[in-house]
Write an enzyme that holds these catalytic residues in place. Structure first.
Site, PDB file in Angstrom:
ATOM      1  N   THR A 140       0.885  -1.184   0.000  1.00 23.74           N
ATOM      2  CA  THR A 140       0.000   0.000   0.000  1.00 23.74           C
ATOM      3  C   THR A 140       0.897   1.201   0.000  1.00 23.74           C
ATOM      4  O   THR A 140       1.846   1.262   0.767  1.00 23.74           O
ATOM      5  CB  THR A 140      -0.868   0.058   1.269  1.00 23.74           C
ATOM      6  OG1 THR A 140      -1.938  -0.838   1.128  1.00 23.74           O
ATOM      7  CG2 THR A 140      -1.446   1.450   1.484  1.00 23.74           C
TER       8      THR A 140
ATOM      9  N   ARG B  60     -16.845   0.318   3.365  1.00 23.58           N
ATOM     10  CA  ARG B  60     -15.854   0.906   4.276  1.00 23.58           C
ATOM     11  C   ARG B  60     -14.827   1.744   3.496  1.00 23.58           C
ATOM     12  O   ARG B  60     -14.298   1.334   2.476  1.00 23.58           O
ATOM     13  CB  ARG B  60     -15.151  -0.210   5.045  1.00 23.58           C
ATOM     14  CG  ARG B  60     -14.116   0.295   6.053  1.00 23.58           C
ATOM     15  CD  ARG B  60     -12.716   0.275   5.494  1.00 23.58           C
ATOM     16  NE  ARG B  60     -11.696   0.568   6.493  1.00 23.58           N
ATOM     17  CZ  ARG B  60     -10.432   0.841   6.204  1.00 23.58           C
ATOM     18  NH1 ARG B  60     -10.028   0.851   4.964  1.00 23.58           N
ATOM     19  NH2 ARG B  60      -9.569   1.101   7.163  1.00 23.58           N
ATOM     20  N   VAL B  61     -14.552   2.924   4.007  1.00 17.14           N
ATOM     21  CA  VAL B  61     -13.511   3.782   3.440  1.00 17.14           C
ATOM     22  C   VAL B  61     -12.500   4.056   4.552  1.00 17.14           C
ATOM     23  O   VAL B  61     -12.889   4.293   5.698  1.00 17.14           O
ATOM     24  CB  VAL B  61     -14.113   5.104   2.909  1.00 17.14           C
ATOM     25  CG1 VAL B  61     -13.027   6.090   2.506  1.00 17.14           C
ATOM     26  CG2 VAL B  61     -15.040   4.814   1.719  1.00 17.14           C
ATOM     27  N   GLY B  62     -11.241   4.006   4.207  1.00 17.13           N
ATOM     28  CA  GLY B  62     -10.209   4.235   5.219  1.00 17.13           C
ATOM     29  C   GLY B  62      -9.654   5.641   5.183  1.00 17.13           C
ATOM     30  O   GLY B  62     -10.275   6.570   4.655  1.00 17.13           O
ATOM     31  N   ASP B  63      -8.476   5.786   5.746  1.00 15.66           N
ATOM     32  CA  ASP B  63      -7.839   7.104   5.851  1.00 15.66           C
ATOM     33  C   ASP B  63      -7.202   7.563   4.537  1.00 15.66           C
ATOM     34  O   ASP B  63      -7.060   8.753   4.293  1.00 15.66           O
ATOM     35  CB  ASP B  63      -6.718   7.035   6.895  1.00 15.66           C
ATOM     36  CG  ASP B  63      -5.645   6.010   6.497  1.00 15.66           C
ATOM     37  OD1 ASP B  63      -6.012   4.875   6.161  1.00 15.66           O
ATOM     38  OD2 ASP B  63      -4.447   6.363   6.499  1.00 15.66           O
TER      39      ASP B  63
ATOM     40  N   GLY C 133      -6.516   2.343   9.089  1.00 13.16           N
ATOM     41  CA  GLY C 133      -7.006   3.671   8.752  1.00 13.16           C
ATOM     42  C   GLY C 133      -7.916   4.288   9.785  1.00 13.16           C
ATOM     43  O   GLY C 133      -7.929   5.512   9.972  1.00 13.16           O
TER      44      GLY C 133
HETATM   45  C1  SD4 Z   1      -6.707   1.705   5.127  1.00 13.78           C
HETATM   46  N1  SD4 Z   1      -4.609   2.728   5.609  1.00 13.78           N
HETATM   47  O1  SD4 Z   1      -7.548   1.560   4.266  1.00 13.78           O
HETATM   48  C2  SD4 Z   1      -5.269   1.861   4.697  1.00 13.78           C
HETATM   49  C3  SD4 Z   1      -4.664   0.516   4.580  1.00 13.78           C
HETATM   50  C4  SD4 Z   1      -3.196   0.556   4.464  1.00 13.78           C
HETATM   51  O2  SD4 Z   1      -1.205  -0.440   4.372  1.00 13.78           O
HETATM   52  O3  SD4 Z   1      -2.553   1.555   4.460  1.00 13.78           O
HETATM   53  N2  SD4 Z   1      -2.553  -0.508   4.419  1.00 13.78           N
HETATM   54  O4  SD4 Z   1      -6.967   1.696   6.322  1.00 13.78           O
END
Ligand code: SD4
Length: 334
Positions: free
Chosen positions: A194, A222-225, A248
């Site tokens: 990532t 779901r949405v992350g950071d 995230g």
């Molecule tokens: C998330 N931060 O969607 C991302 C996942 C990630 O290395 O960075 N993985 O939470």
């Protein structure tokens, strides 16, 4: 670690301290520095510079090549991130990304330039290069963030081709996971791909990008950071930039990347700022032993910092002609 390297990395420069908000606050973003000031910064020979989360040497090499061609930091982060997005073996970004619980690969990405412009896509499916779609959102729409179907329609209208992102390997992993269907963040499952990337071009102008398929087996929707300004990425060309990887939800709750940039504005080095941002998560969440978060930061002088909760996080840095994967120091020494 490499304690010496860590200390070097953390070293506080007098310039770094002097460039607190008041010094430059009165100048506008494009003419922040006079040519004399720019020269003074460049004398450290820290530029150009590319730094990214995890072991992504091919991506940093591509970004470096773009910078060597005299192109912008924005071009460098986009092209650099494109490499990992197209790598089908990487299971946390672009094609080959691990799917959500329903078997859908959904991508989040954002990009931010040195003028403070930002573009992002969330919950985008079927396109290999979400960061390039995010750039188009930034450059061609009156908005900064497009989600789901709308993002997909926009990508098609911009000529991006639809592709099935679920590879056989990721499908197999998901089918295996379904046997227990246990959802628990796995530390370092990102498996070093990532990608959050920061680039500083030869003029000292900073841009950043962040692109991911998010957490494996997340809930649908779901949405992350990663695509969220201030959390997965933040750039303020007066001060520096930061980007995040890992769980995230924890980065979002502490607005980690913005926090790091603001800490640098207050005079902290990139290293000190990353450590404090990790410290903020640890203080607020007693379960920190169960999840990973890692940051990288760069300041206006081209000094870098990186830190994580757990061992196993690393960064890739291309500077002074050298492309290196460097293990990060971390909080949980056990
Ligand atoms: C998330 N931060 O969607 C991302 C996942 C990630 O290395 O960075 N993985 O939470």
């Amino acid at each position: 670690m490499k304690r010496r390297k860590f200390i070097q990395n953390a070293s506080l420069s007098t310039f770094g301290i002097a460039m607190g908000s008041s010094v430059f606050a009165s100048k506008n973003n494009n003419s922040l520095f006079t040519s004399e000031e720019k020269k003074a910064q460049n004398s450290a020979e820290n530029f150009p510079l590319v730094i990214a989360t995890w072991n992504v040497k091919e991506s940093t090499a591509e970004a470096w090549r773009v910078l060597q061609d005299g192109k912008s930091a924005l071009d460098a982060v986009e092209k650099g991130c494109n490499i990992e997005e197209a790598n089908a073996e990487g299971q946390s970004v672009g094609i080959g990304g691990l799917p959500d619980r329903d078997g859908n690969v959904t991508l989040d990405a954002c990009i931010m330039d040195s003028n403070g412009n930002y573009g992002a896509v969330v919950y985008l499916q079927n396109f290999v290069h979400p960061i390039s779609v995010a750039r188009k959102v930034m450059e061609k729409t009156p908005h900064v963030l497009l989600a789901g179907k709308g993002a997909e329609q926009f990508a098609i209208s911009e000529g991006f081709e639809k592709t099935n992102l679920l590879t056989e390997a990721s499908k197999k992993a998901w089918e295996e996971w379904k046997k227990t269907s246990q959802y628990k963040p796995i530390i370092n499952i990102e498996n070093h791909d990532t990608i959050g990337m920061l680039a500083v071009d030869k003029n000292g102008d900073i841009s950043g990008g962040c692109t991911t398929s998010g957490l494996a087996y997340k809930m649908a929707g779901r949405v992350g950071d990663s695509p969220i300004i201030g959390s997965g990425l933040f750039i303020d060309n007066e001060i520096g930039g930061a980007t995040a990887t890992g769980l995230g939800e924890e980065v979002l709750k502490t607005v980690g990347s913005f926090l790091i940039v603001e800490l640098m504005r207050q005079g902290k080095t990139p290293q000190q700022a990353c450590e404090e941002a990790i410290g903020r998560i640890i203080k607020k969440n007693p379960n920190y032993k169960d999840f990973q978060v890692g940051y990288i930061a760069v300041n206006k002088k081209g000094e870098t910092g990186y830190y994580s909760i757990h061992e196993g996080y690393s960064v890739t840095k291309y500077q002074n002609g050298k492309n290196e994967n460097i293990p990060s120091d971390f909080y949980n020494k056990k």
